[in-house]
Design an enzyme around this catalytic site. Structure first.
Site, mmCIF file in Angstrom:
data_model
loop_
_atom_site.group_PDB
_atom_site.id
_atom_site.type_symbol
_atom_site.label_atom_id
_atom_site.label_comp_id
_atom_site.label_asym_id
_atom_site.label_seq_id
_atom_site.Cartn_x
_atom_site.Cartn_y
_atom_site.Cartn_z
ATOM 1 N N ARG A 1 -3.398 -15.547 -6.201
ATOM 2 C CA ARG A 1 -3.290 -14.399 -5.297
ATOM 3 C C ARG A 1 -2.098 -13.496 -5.610
ATOM 4 O O ARG A 1 -2.204 -12.278 -5.485
ATOM 5 C CB ARG A 1 -3.241 -14.877 -3.850
ATOM 6 C CG ARG A 1 -3.550 -13.790 -2.832
ATOM 7 C CD ARG A 1 -3.849 -14.382 -1.467
ATOM 8 N NE ARG A 1 -2.827 -15.341 -1.101
ATOM 9 C CZ ARG A 1 -3.060 -16.482 -0.445
ATOM 10 N NH1 ARG A 1 -4.272 -16.794 -0.056
ATOM 11 N NH2 ARG A 1 -2.078 -17.301 -0.163
ATOM 12 N N LYS B 1 -1.095 7.294 -6.860
ATOM 13 C CA LYS B 1 -0.825 8.687 -7.197
ATOM 14 C C LYS B 1 -0.285 8.794 -8.628
ATOM 15 O O LYS B 1 -1.000 8.549 -9.567
ATOM 16 C CB LYS B 1 0.130 9.288 -6.158
ATOM 17 C CG LYS B 1 -0.302 9.031 -4.700
ATOM 18 C CD LYS B 1 -1.536 9.822 -4.305
ATOM 19 C CE LYS B 1 -2.150 9.411 -2.976
ATOM 20 N NZ LYS B 1 -1.304 9.548 -1.812
HETATM 21 C C1 LIG Z 1 -1.447 8.681 -0.653
HETATM 22 C C2 LIG Z 1 -0.186 8.369 0.027
HETATM 23 C C3 LIG Z 1 0.007 7.145 0.626
HETATM 24 C C4 LIG Z 1 -1.059 6.086 0.718
HETATM 25 O O1 LIG Z 1 -1.513 5.666 -0.516
HETATM 26 P P1 LIG Z 1 -2.977 5.011 -0.648
HETATM 27 O O2 LIG Z 1 -2.929 4.295 -1.935
HETATM 28 O O3 LIG Z 1 -3.935 6.139 -0.596
HETATM 29 O O4 LIG Z 1 -3.141 4.092 0.527
HETATM 30 C C5 LIG Z 1 1.229 6.894 1.219
HETATM 31 N N1 LIG Z 1 2.193 7.821 1.217
HETATM 32 C C6 LIG Z 1 2.038 9.012 0.652
HETATM 33 C C7 LIG Z 1 3.156 9.987 0.668
HETATM 34 C C8 LIG Z 1 0.845 9.341 0.036
HETATM 35 O O5 LIG Z 1 0.689 10.543 -0.504
#
Ligand SMILES: *Cc1c(COP(=O)(O)O)cnc(C)c1O
Length: 402
Positions: free
Chosen positions: A67, A216
């Site tokens: 895990r 991102k």
């Molecule tokens: C997209 C985002 C998140 C969440 O990320 P996920 O992987 O989509 O859950 C958190 N904080 C910020 C600033 C983001 O842009």
């Protein structure tokens, strides 16, 4: 976890961290670490298993079960440690789950949390649906010591912020917030998805936990969901470690592999996104429909001095305030051809989001104007093509209005 000399440039570390070790028999190793898929591990003897369990009990990163992940995961954790200057990184299946990991690790039932009013929207949903049910209370305010101080309570444990803020890229003074937090016995947790450790390093500026949505810029190719929570201090690391294990946060080896592959090009992608975004800002300034640009690398952005002091670069995110009514703003967004209409950002492609007025109203930094706000992620397309697309869409929106 960082064993590298601190004078090595991050660009170099990102190419050399988390590579496969040599096979002792053949003396060779793959350049690209394979995806180590496994649900469990086996030990050559009970003694080896017991050694691993003893290490786990001491809080070391040892594997007794699949895990927590094996080599591929460990390599990605090392990369996150280099990015953020952390001693440990904990992986989670999404950015949002990395936020829940940090908060569950540091808050108890009955705790109070202060949060910046510019935090990522789903944090408010987490608050309303889960934290409140667990007896945890949250207050939101502009993230300055002056605005936060009156909201302090004896049971306040955490100051949770995001810098620059969601939607308007409002730069926060992280060192001042860290000083404020520590003076009042709070831990500072920051969402560093914008900086992703490459252009902004909250732990260096005094934060206790940095959370990144690897979905991102770290992944960078819009093909995986990933989060990570990083810390330096041993006590905070142990709380994260315990909570990570207890809650069962786990990511697939393939996603760790994709993130490792993506992060090798983070330096060039980030520089290119940043340069393209500035080119688009230059173009947008020439348009009469544009009331204001929000992008901290711009010299006239309200957060520019903090950005110069605390960041080593910028990225492709910006918001544009348009002197368009709601209907014209919708026509503008629908007329764009190269910008996908969608959430998220940090991938190779350009995206547009028409920001909901209700979410904006919660941000004190927003000066209500009746103007529309559009968030853009400037991708790796030709900036000339992107500018031409924005021009034709603005023309289309205005033409219909006239
Ligand atoms: C997209 C985002 C998140 C969440 O990320 P996920 O992987 O989509 O859950 C958190 N904080 C910020 C600033 C983001 O842009």
């Amino acid at each position: 976890m960082s064993q590298n000399p601190s004078d090595t440039h991050l660009d170099t570390l990102l190419q050399h961290t988390g590579v496969a070790g040599f096979d002792p028999e053949t003396g060779c190793a793959p350049v690209a670490l394979p995806s180590m898929r496994t649900s469990t591990v086996r030990f050559e003897s009970l003694q080896a298993l017991e050694r691993a369990q003893a290490g786990k009990a001491r809080g070391e990163r040892v594997v007794t079960y699949g895990r927590v992940g094996m080599q591929t995961h460990a390599a990605l954790e090392q990369v996150f440690c280099e990015l953020e200057g952390a001693s440990r990184a904990f992986l989670a299946p999404s950015g949002l789950s990395a936020i829940t990991l940090a908060l569950f690790a540091l808050l108890d039932s009955g705790s109070h949390m202060l949060a910046a009013d510019c935090v990522y929207g789903p944090v408010r949903h987490l608050d309303k649906t889960v934290l409140r049910r667990m007896g945890i209370q949250v207050d939101y305010a502009p993230a300055t010591p002056e605005a936060l101080a009156p909201l302090l309570r004896p049971e306040t444990r955490v100051l949770y912020v995001e810098s620059p803020g969601s939607l308007l890229f409002e730069m926060l003074d992280l060192p001042a917030l860290a000083e404020f937090a520590h003076r009042h016995g709070l831990l500072l947790v920051t969402d560093n998805t914008w900086g992703s450790g490459y252009i902004y390093r909250p732990l260096d500026l005094g934060a206790d936990v940095s959370v990144v949505a690897g979905t991102k810029y770290v992944g960078g190719h819009s093909d995986l969901m990933l989060g990570a929570a990083m810390a330096r201090d041993n006590e905070v690391v142990q709380r994260l470690n315990e909570t990570h294990y207890a809650m069962g946060y786990s990511i697939s080896a393939d996603d760790a592999w994709l993130a490792l592959r993506g992060v090798r090009t983070l330096p060039i992608r980030m520089r290119e996104h940043a340069e393209h975004a500035l080119r688009i800002c230059d173009f947008l300034r020439t348009r009469p429909e544009v009331a204001r640009l929000y992008h901290p690398a711009l010299p006239d952005d309200a957060g520019h001095a903090l950005w110069r002091r605390d960041c080593s670069g910028s990225n492709g995110m910006m918001a544009v305030e348009l002197k368009l009514d709601a209907a014209a703003a919708r026509r503008f967004v629908d007329a764009l051809q190269l910008f996908g209409i969608g959430f998220s950002w940090g991938g190779f492609e350009s995206l547009v989001q028409l920001v909901d007025a209700g979410s904006l109203a919660q941000h004190r930094y927003w000066q209500r104007s009746g103007n529309a706000l559009v968030r853009l992620h400037i991708g790796l397309e030709s900036p000339d093509d992107l500018a031409a697309d924005l021009a034709q869409a603005l023309d289309a929106a205005s033409r219909a209005a006239a």
